[in-house]
Motif scaffolding. Structure first.
Motif, mmCIF file in Angstrom:
data_model
loop_
_atom_site.group_PDB
_atom_site.id
_atom_site.type_symbol
_atom_site.label_atom_id
_atom_site.label_comp_id
_atom_site.label_asym_id
_atom_site.label_seq_id
_atom_site.Cartn_x
_atom_site.Cartn_y
_atom_site.Cartn_z
ATOM 1 N N PHE A 59 3.001 10.127 -6.807
ATOM 2 C CA PHE A 59 2.004 10.157 -5.730
ATOM 3 C C PHE A 59 2.275 11.280 -4.733
ATOM 4 O O PHE A 59 1.333 11.831 -4.149
ATOM 5 C CB PHE A 59 1.930 8.797 -5.044
ATOM 6 C CG PHE A 59 1.229 7.768 -5.888
ATOM 7 C CD1 PHE A 59 -0.148 7.722 -5.941
ATOM 8 C CD2 PHE A 59 1.958 6.866 -6.653
ATOM 9 C CE1 PHE A 59 -0.805 6.790 -6.734
ATOM 10 C CE2 PHE A 59 1.313 5.926 -7.446
ATOM 11 C CZ PHE A 59 -0.075 5.898 -7.498
ATOM 12 N N GLY A 110 -0.661 14.107 -4.229
ATOM 13 C CA GLY A 110 -1.151 14.383 -2.883
ATOM 14 C C GLY A 110 -0.866 15.801 -2.449
ATOM 15 O O GLY A 110 -1.726 16.477 -1.867
ATOM 16 N N PHE A 122 0.372 9.005 -1.061
ATOM 17 C CA PHE A 122 -0.636 9.941 -1.577
ATOM 18 C C PHE A 122 -1.474 10.540 -0.444
ATOM 19 O O PHE A 122 -1.567 11.765 -0.304
ATOM 20 C CB PHE A 122 -1.541 9.229 -2.576
ATOM 21 C CG PHE A 122 -2.677 10.077 -3.087
ATOM 22 C CD1 PHE A 122 -2.459 11.078 -4.015
ATOM 23 C CD2 PHE A 122 -3.974 9.864 -2.626
ATOM 24 C CE1 PHE A 122 -3.505 11.860 -4.484
ATOM 25 C CE2 PHE A 122 -5.025 10.640 -3.089
ATOM 26 C CZ PHE A 122 -4.791 11.641 -4.016
ATOM 27 N N PHE A 123 -2.082 9.680 0.378
ATOM 28 C CA PHE A 123 -2.954 10.182 1.445
ATOM 29 C C PHE A 123 -2.144 10.777 2.598
ATOM 30 O O PHE A 123 -2.615 11.682 3.283
ATOM 31 C CB PHE A 123 -3.873 9.074 1.952
ATOM 32 C CG PHE A 123 -4.928 8.676 0.970
ATOM 33 C CD1 PHE A 123 -5.994 9.519 0.696
ATOM 34 C CD2 PHE A 123 -4.849 7.467 0.301
ATOM 35 C CE1 PHE A 123 -6.974 9.163 -0.228
ATOM 36 C CE2 PHE A 123 -5.828 7.101 -0.620
ATOM 37 C CZ PHE A 123 -6.891 7.953 -0.880
ATOM 38 N N HIS A 144 0.814 -1.222 0.000
ATOM 39 C CA HIS A 144 0.000 0.000 0.000
ATOM 40 C C HIS A 144 0.849 1.274 0.000
ATOM 41 O O HIS A 144 0.331 2.352 0.320
ATOM 42 C CB HIS A 144 -0.912 0.015 1.231
ATOM 43 C CG HIS A 144 -1.775 -1.200 1.367
ATOM 44 N ND1 HIS A 144 -2.828 -1.472 0.516
ATOM 45 C CD2 HIS A 144 -1.723 -2.229 2.263
ATOM 46 C CE1 HIS A 144 -3.401 -2.598 0.883
ATOM 47 N NE2 HIS A 144 -2.749 -3.091 1.926
ATOM 48 N N ALA A 183 2.056 3.270 -2.287
ATOM 49 C CA ALA A 183 1.623 4.381 -3.143
ATOM 50 C C ALA A 183 0.462 5.131 -2.504
ATOM 51 O O ALA A 183 0.445 6.371 -2.453
ATOM 52 C CB ALA A 183 1.222 3.852 -4.520
ATOM 53 N N LYS A 184 -0.529 4.388 -1.962
ATOM 54 C CA LYS A 184 -1.659 5.030 -1.301
ATOM 55 C C LYS A 184 -1.210 5.740 -0.026
ATOM 56 O O LYS A 184 -1.722 6.819 0.306
ATOM 57 C CB LYS A 184 -2.733 3.990 -0.976
ATOM 58 C CG LYS A 184 -3.479 3.476 -2.199
ATOM 59 C CD LYS A 184 -4.585 2.512 -1.828
ATOM 60 C CE LYS A 184 -4.019 1.165 -1.439
ATOM 61 N NZ LYS A 184 -5.081 0.146 -1.226
#
Length: 212
Positions: A132, A136, A103-104, A97, A99-100
């Motif tokens: 990312f 973000g 980003f977040f 996870h 990349a997520k």
């Protein structure tokens, strides 16, 4: 910002990534307010603050890469209450996870800076990290720059709202850390008591066998 314009806003955001006490929730709305006054371009404010955010993220990525996985594991091995298995699970999670998370993470106070370090430690592919991080950062920056642009003289209201958000994030992080520590302490004490009971039982069995 007064002397350097949009590049100055970008420099301030780059420094905010490296020194989180510098608040982006003040810098970004102020950049938007300055753009609303016609003293800098709104597009330039968005571009430069995003460039600054990514530059700061890259610096922290480099620090993580410099520290390296081996040093992190050696450090974790010496920490109380933390096991290498925890690090293994974290690494596996980040691999799935990452990349997520990047980003977040760019939109969560405190973690927006910290998330770049494990990305560097795990050597996330640079292209993926840049994509990312940029997306973000652009989303976060756009939200606050436009808020300052739209609120005009009331741009400081953004600071109050985000201040509540930041405190909530910090409170949740503290509670999670406290819960983790409490669970580990309880388990360690239970394991110690179980070991003591086994040792006493073994001693009794030995004495019984010796006495026949």
């Amino acid at each position: 910002m007064e002397s350097m314009g949009a590049p100055g806003a970008g420099l301030a955001i780059a420094l905010e990534n490296l020194f989180p006490p510098l608040p982006s929730e003040i810098i970004l709305p102020l950049a938007g307010f300055t753009a609303a006054q016609g003293r800098m371009s709104l597009v330039a404010a968005l571009v430069w603050t995003t460039v600054g955010a990514v530059a700061g993220a890259l610096a922290l990525y480099g620090i993580g890469a410099l520290i390296g996985r081996d040093r992190i594991r050696a450090l974790v091995a010496r920490l109380p209450l933390v096991k290498l298995a925890d690090l293994d699970r974290t690494e596996a999670w980040f691999e799935r996870h990452g990349a997520k998370a990047v980003f977040f993470g760019r939109m969560i106070p405190i973690f927006r800076s910290l998330i770049s370090v494990p990305a560097g430690v795990e050597r996330m592919p640079m292209a993926r990290f840049l994509v990312f991080s940029t997306l973000g950062s652009l989303l976060w920056n756009t939200l606050f720059v436009l808020a300052g642009y739209g609120l005009g003289d009331n741009w400081r209201a953004v600071e109050e709202v985000v201040g509540v958000y930041s405190k909530a994030v910090l409170a949740v992080a503290v509670l999670v850390a406290a819960a983790f520590a409490a669970v580990r302490i309880v388990k360690a004490r239970q394991a110690a008591r179980a070991g003591t009971h086994r040792a006493k039982a073994g001693t009794r069995d030995f004495e019984r066998d010796r006495l026949g």
